[in-house]
Design an enzyme around this catalytic site. Structure first.
Site, PDB file in Angstrom:
ATOM      1  N   LYS A   1       0.830  -1.218   0.000  1.00  0.00           N
ATOM      2  CA  LYS A   1       0.000   0.000   0.000  1.00  0.00           C
ATOM      3  C   LYS A   1       0.856   1.256   0.000  1.00  0.00           C
ATOM      4  CE  LYS A   1      -4.352  -1.815   1.430  1.00  0.00           C
ATOM      5  NZ  LYS A   1      -5.617  -1.654   2.087  1.00  0.00           N
TER       6      LYS A   1
ATOM      7  N   LYS B   1      -4.165 -10.415  -5.623  1.00  0.00           N
ATOM      8  CA  LYS B   1      -5.469 -10.763  -5.037  1.00  0.00           C
ATOM      9  C   LYS B   1      -6.564  -9.810  -5.525  1.00  0.00           C
ATOM     10  CE  LYS B   1      -5.733  -7.998  -0.889  1.00  0.00           C
ATOM     11  NZ  LYS B   1      -6.657  -7.787   0.160  1.00  0.00           N
TER      12      LYS B   1
ATOM     13  N   LYS C   1     -10.624  -4.554  -3.165  1.00  0.00           N
ATOM     14  CA  LYS C   1     -11.597  -3.475  -3.359  1.00  0.00           C
ATOM     15  C   LYS C   1     -10.926  -2.146  -3.630  1.00  0.00           C
ATOM     16  CE  LYS C   1     -13.196  -4.148   1.374  1.00  0.00           C
ATOM     17  NZ  LYS C   1     -12.474  -3.447   2.426  1.00  0.00           N
TER      18      LYS C   1
HETATM   19  P1  ATP Z   1      -8.067  -3.780   0.186  1.00  0.00           P
HETATM   20  O1  ATP Z   1      -7.579  -4.618  -0.928  1.00  0.00           O
HETATM   21  O2  ATP Z   1      -8.602  -2.466  -0.218  1.00  0.00           O
HETATM   22  O3  ATP Z   1      -7.117  -3.717   1.345  1.00  0.00           O
HETATM   23  P2  ATP Z   1      -9.682  -5.985   0.703  1.00  0.00           P
HETATM   24  O4  ATP Z   1     -10.472  -6.211  -0.516  1.00  0.00           O
HETATM   25  O5  ATP Z   1      -8.495  -6.825   0.990  1.00  0.00           O
HETATM   26  O6  ATP Z   1      -9.320  -4.463   0.758  1.00  0.00           O
HETATM   27  P3  ATP Z   1     -10.378  -6.120   3.471  1.00  0.00           P
HETATM   28  O7  ATP Z   1     -11.341  -5.291   4.229  1.00  0.00           O
HETATM   29  O8  ATP Z   1      -8.941  -5.776   3.671  1.00  0.00           O
HETATM   30  O9  ATP Z   1     -10.669  -6.086   1.934  1.00  0.00           O
HETATM   31  O10 ATP Z   1     -10.590  -7.643   3.770  1.00  0.00           O
HETATM   32  C1  ATP Z   1     -11.683  -8.192   4.431  1.00  0.00           C
HETATM   33  C2  ATP Z   1     -11.579  -9.693   4.503  1.00  0.00           C
HETATM   34  O11 ATP Z   1     -11.668 -10.247   3.197  1.00  0.00           O
HETATM   35  C3  ATP Z   1     -10.245 -10.192   5.088  1.00  0.00           C
HETATM   36  O12 ATP Z   1     -10.500 -11.348   5.858  1.00  0.00           O
HETATM   37  C4  ATP Z   1      -9.448 -10.545   3.879  1.00  0.00           C
HETATM   38  O13 ATP Z   1      -8.461 -11.514   4.124  1.00  0.00           O
HETATM   39  C5  ATP Z   1     -10.538 -11.087   2.956  1.00  0.00           C
HETATM   40  N1  ATP Z   1     -10.139 -10.921   1.560  1.00  0.00           N
HETATM   41  C6  ATP Z   1      -9.886  -9.749   0.935  1.00  0.00           C
HETATM   42  N2  ATP Z   1      -9.545  -9.958  -0.338  1.00  0.00           N
HETATM   43  C7  ATP Z   1      -9.579 -11.308  -0.522  1.00  0.00           C
HETATM   44  C8  ATP Z   1      -9.323 -12.149  -1.635  1.00  0.00           C
HETATM   45  N3  ATP Z   1      -8.975 -11.655  -2.788  1.00  0.00           N
HETATM   46  N4  ATP Z   1      -9.464 -13.482  -1.479  1.00  0.00           N
HETATM   47  C9  ATP Z   1      -9.835 -14.009  -0.281  1.00  0.00           C
HETATM   48  N5  ATP Z   1     -10.089 -13.257   0.817  1.00  0.00           N
HETATM   49  C10 ATP Z   1      -9.967 -11.928   0.700  1.00  0.00           C
END
Ligand code: ATP
Ligand code: LTN
Length: 337
Positions: free
Chosen positions: A122, A205, A208
């Site tokens: 990040k 991955k 969002k």
């Molecule tokens: P950002 O990428 O903006 O940091 P994010 O999409 O990772 O956000 P988070 O709020 O950080 O979302 O994650 C919430 C939950 O979803 C966490 O348990 C995280 O491990 C899970 N998660 C996020 N992205 C993935 C993914 N691509 N595959 C599986 N689990 C995910």
């Protein structure tokens, strides 16, 4: 999962997890985290949090933040989190999270935080001098979230395991210095759902905060949008539908198909023998749209007031636990209370 305490009382072990109210929740969030919660809530005492203080480690628009906080609560509910079983609350409504985070800051080391890959990813987007301290300290706040409640298990996606390791390190460090105070938590991953990759880049991955909305399927995407995104999803060379590590894009799509349809990888391989990406992608889009339709119908039926009431009563219920833990922490450290 049950444990027997000293007084021979059988108590349920606790799970804790959270999601930031930022961006659009996507299939990765659902398959990696929320789907597990829905299943685990019947076996564990469950606490699910909306971690708004984590979201503000990068700039958020105030109106959007308020809206997203409620939306995430509604998404938990629409995805099957049962407020009669699990406690839902907003992180900032229980002040002990920030209080414990500060105390844990005095135990965390620069070396612990400098190796966090999420921070490295990040912060790589900005000049070092302008990277927020909150972003750096983010895993310590997450450790506080977990340790406040004697959490045994933390159901998350793969990307969060390193942060849970830090929570374990801080719990052990505190316990060693001041006496047994914190339960040492463990991460819990769902099998194939633990790491859903981006549709536009299967080496990263699904996220969002991705630059393009073609990276993810949002839980609020309508069927037409799902079809468009799946059609555009990158694929590997060759035309055969096979599950293999050297076809990362297809492997990811088959994982999503498997997790949402209940079909095995073998069944899918058989179904598309002699067929190409076109048929596979058309069907996958329908599988996703069919999963999302009832979810979105439930989401529409949950009012802001209903979600707000659940969040407020969740915070009321959980606060005494957090206060009790903080008293123990302060007592051991010699902080007057
Ligand atoms: P950002 O990428 O903006 O940091 P994010 O999409 O990772 O956000 P988070 O709020 O950080 O979302 O994650 C919430 C939950 O979803 C966490 O348990 C995280 O491990 C899970 N998660 C996020 N992205 C993935 C993914 N691509 N595959 C599986 N689990 C995910
Ligand atoms: N950092 C997590 C969100 C989070 C969390 C937690 C997850 C904050 N506090 C405590 C589990 C337990 C993320 O998914 N980005």
């Amino acid at each position: 999962m049950k444990t027997i305490t000293e007084k021979n009382k059988v108590t349920m072990q606790r799970i804790f997890s959270g999601i930031q109210p930022s961006g659009n929740l996507h299939l990765g969030n659902y398959l990696g985290a929320i789907k597990q919660w829905e299943q685990l809530q019947y076996e564990y005492e469950s606490i699910f949090c909306i971690v708004d203080l984590h979201a503000i480690t990068v700039p958020q628009d105030p109106i959007e933040l308020r809206k997203k906080t409620l939306e995430v609560a509604k998404i938990y509910l629409a995805a099957g989190v049962n407020p009669d079983k699990a406690t839902l609350f907003v992180q900032s409504q229980v002040k002990e999270h920030t209080e414990l985070a500060w105390i844990l800051n005095t135990m965390a080391r620069l070396g612990d935080l400098e190796k966090m890959t999420q921070f490295k990813d990040k912060s790589a987007k900005s000049e070092k001098e302008t990277v927020g301290v909150g972003l750096f300290d983010y895993p310590v706040l997450m450790a506080a979230d977990i340790l406040l409640y004697d959490t045994a298990l933390v159901p998350v996606g793969q990307d969060q395991i390193q942060h849970i390791e830090l929570a374990r390190t801080l719990a052990k460090r505190f316990n060693a210095r001041f006496g047994e105070t914190f339960t040492v938590p463990q991460g819990k991953l769902s099998d194939e759902g633990a790491l859903i990759m981006g549709l536009d880049d299967p080496t990263k991955k699904m996220s969002k905060s991705a630059a393009s909305e073609y990276n993810y399927i949002s839980l609020t995407d309508e069927a037409e949008m799902v079809r468009k995104k799946i059609k555009k999803a990158v694929t590997d060379s060759g035309s055969e539908i096979v599950y293999s590590d050297d076809k990362p894009a297809l492997k990811n799509l088959i994982n999503i198909y498997t997790l949402l349809s209940g079909k095995t990888k073998e069944e899918i391989a058989k179904l598309y023998q002699g067929k190409g990406y076109g048929d596979f992608k058309n069907d996958l889009a329908e599988v996703i749209a069919n999963f999302l339709a009832p979810f979105q119908a439930r989401l529409k039926n949950i009012s802001d007031d209903e979600a707000l009431a659940i969040l407020h009563s969740g915070a009321e219920k959980i606060r005494p636990l957090a206060q009790k833990k903080m008293q123990a922490v302060k007592e051991r450290m010699g902080i007057l209370f």
